[in-house]
Design a protein around this motif. Structure first.
Motif: not given
Length: 255
Positions: A55, A146, A108
């Motif tokens: 992540c 991700l 992100v």
């Protein structure tokens, strides 16, 4: 007998009940490594070896590669210009970013843009040099860290996360002195009278399991300890893992 003594000497003792108190009944893994001696603690050897998606903890290494290649001028230089797309999931993303601010709010889209600048070939080369997890970026250079349904992510364990941050803390990584110094500056989370904490959270759902990461290291009393914490359970967040780590380190008098 000598072999047994050597094994015992490699263990890092933690106060009894510290992990249970910090985890609040949630499952997961905690690994801590004394950077100077190599002594380590694992809350659960089996859980610590389970490989899952990193992540947003990958932003540590995405940042380092970007700094090393000169794609990011400095922690406070312009890094990403907001594309005007409003993202309700994180209002802090809806603005221009420096590396420092993007790291702090875990932006992100900013890091996806950096990954595309790095490119697949260079990204693969750097992950190979680092020995980062299973090194699989086949799902795409801007998404491989991700987790998402039907997406194969790069995978690594809590042990591997802690070992990587231990290497970073002692300067055993293939980056310049300047890159390492700037990266550590960006990673700084907090300082107390007892120590300084560096790290990065990560949150996601990997193959049906909700996970929250916090990885990094703490400098306290002239010593450095690297750590990786992964919590699992409904609604768990990286911020929960960070709180767990802060509780564990405080219980040792390191923070």
């Amino acid at each position: 007998m000598l072999a047994l003594l050597l094994v015992a000497a490699s263990l890092l003792p933690l106060p009894s009940g510290l992990i249970d108190k910090a985890f609040h009944g949630r499952s997961g893994a905690y690994v801590q490594i004394d950077v100077q001696t190599g002594a380590r603690y694992e809350s659960d050897a089996r859980a610590s070896a389970v490989k899952v998606a990193p992540c947003s903890t990958f932003k540590i290494w995405n940042s380092a590669i970007g700094l090393q290649l000169g794609l990011v001028a400095s922690p406070d230089a312009p890094f990403w210009k907001w594309d005007g797309v409003k993202r309700d999931v994180a209002p802090g993303w809806n603005q221009d970013q420096t590396l420092r601010s993007a790291f702090a709010v875990s932006c992100v889209p900013a890091y996806q843009a950096l990954a595309r600048q790095i490119g697949k070939v260079r990204m693969q080369e750097w992950l190979d040099r680092l020995g980062y997890g299973d090194r699989d970026i086949s799902s795409g250079v801007d998404v491989f860290w991700l987790p998402a349904p039907n997406r194969k992510t790069i995978l690594l364990s809590a042990v591997e996360q802690a070992e990587l941050t231990a290497r970073l803390a002692r300067g055993d990584v293939p980056f310049s002195t300047r890159t390492q110094a700037e990266l550590k500056e960006v990673m700084k989370v907090q300082s107390t009278a007892k120590g300084t904490l560096y790290g990065k959270t990560g949150t996601g759902t990997d193959r049906g399991t909700r996970i929250g990461w916090f990885v990094g290291y703490v400098v306290s009393g002239g010593k450095t300890n690297a750590f990786a914490c992964r919590l699992e359970g409904d609604g768990v967040m990286g911020t929960d893992a960070r709180k767990a780590v802060e509780s564990i380190l405080a219980g040792q008098g390191l923070l």
